[in-house]
Design an enzyme around this catalytic site. Structure first.
Site, PDB file in Angstrom:
ATOM      1  N   ASP A  13      11.679  88.348 -36.933  1.00 57.04           N
ATOM      2  CA  ASP A  13      13.078  88.351 -37.348  1.00 57.04           C
ATOM      3  C   ASP A  13      13.054  88.528 -38.866  1.00 57.04           C
ATOM      4  O   ASP A  13      11.998  88.378 -39.499  1.00 57.04           O
ATOM      5  CB  ASP A  13      13.735  87.019 -36.957  1.00 57.04           C
ATOM      6  CG  ASP A  13      15.190  86.945 -37.375  1.00 57.04           C
ATOM      7  OD1 ASP A  13      15.900  87.961 -37.260  1.00 57.04           O
ATOM      8  OD2 ASP A  13      15.619  85.875 -37.837  1.00 57.04           O
ATOM      9  N   ASP A  15      16.147  87.703 -41.399  1.00 59.90           N
ATOM     10  CA  ASP A  15      16.912  86.705 -42.160  1.00 59.90           C
ATOM     11  C   ASP A  15      16.410  85.298 -41.858  1.00 59.90           C
ATOM     12  O   ASP A  15      16.391  84.866 -40.709  1.00 59.90           O
ATOM     13  CB  ASP A  15      18.401  86.801 -41.812  1.00 59.90           C
ATOM     14  CG  ASP A  15      18.982  88.164 -42.141  1.00 59.90           C
ATOM     15  OD1 ASP A  15      18.590  88.731 -43.166  1.00 59.90           O
ATOM     16  OD2 ASP A  15      19.810  88.667 -41.366  1.00 59.90           O
TER      17      ASP A  15
END
Length: 223
Positions: A13, A15
């Site tokens: 991922d 963020d």
């Protein structure tokens, strides 16, 4: 859990895992929620982590009991406004904004010839990786526009393995959000949760912050 020796790829991922761009997302969504007259809370902020743009807007509207107040065209307009605001906040982003230890971890993966892909629901992820000078380390990136379902559905992490030509059990996914951990687990990959282990209690491996994420620590947790 599979053996560490079976692992050939890592799926990230963006963020809150690689860089703290989640702060800018939250700031931009907070401003839009204020404009829409929806009360911003920590719980709402957590619900939006790892969730796509339109789904995030719908969660905000639902939180304020306004889910039926806007047409789809109006929703697109508000989502675009949020994104423009977010991109404005991102100006000046540099590799100094990479979270502690993550640049070294990604470089270590590259040095050990692991395959790396990005499973971010953010359409701005290519720009962010370029700004952070990390794009060269990522073999592939899942295009959010090609997906039917958002996290916590496992589609994005399944695709993250497929574009590396790897089986799910050969991959480790890294997330800082509950929806992301559920997505990794649903894809039958090994999940690494970064953050409060009480919140990310479904993760196969837990680290409280990014500085703890190393190949050696992951191997130790899997042995």
């Amino acid at each position: 859990m599979v053996k560490f020796e079976q692992i050939k790829g890592f799926i990230f991922d963006l963020d809150g895992v690689i860089a703290n761009t989640s702060v800018y997302h939250a700031q931009a969504w907070h401003q839009l929620a204020d404009e829409l007259g929806v009360t911003w809370t920590d719980d709402l902020a957590n619900q939006l982590k790892g969730v796509g743009r339109m789904d995030s807007l719908n969660l905000i509207l639902k939180s304020g009991g306004k889910e039926n107040d806007y047409t789809e065209d109006e929703k697109v307009k508000y989502a675009t406004k949020k994104n423009d605001n977010y991109l404005n906040l991102l100006k000046g982003l540099t590799d100094d904004d990479i979270l502690a230890g993550m640049k070294e971890f990604i470089q270590d993966l590259d040095a050990h010839h692991y395959l790396i892909s990005l499973a971010s629901s953010s359409k701005n992820s290519p720009k962010v990786l370029e700004a952070l000078d990390l794009a060269k380390y990522f073999n592939e990136r899942v295009d959010p526009d090609t997906l039917t379902h958002g996290k916590p559905d496992p589609e994005i992490y399944r695709r993250g393995a497929e574009i590396l030509n790897l089986k799910p059990e050969e991959c480790i996914g890294l997330e800082d959000a509950v929806s992301g951990v559920k997505s990794i687990n649903g894809a039958h990959e090994t999940s690494v949760g970064i953050g409060d282990p009480k919140i990310l209690n479904e993760a196969d491996i837990n680290f409280t912050d990014t500085s703890q994420v190393t190949l050696a620590n992951i191997k130790k947790a899997m042995d």
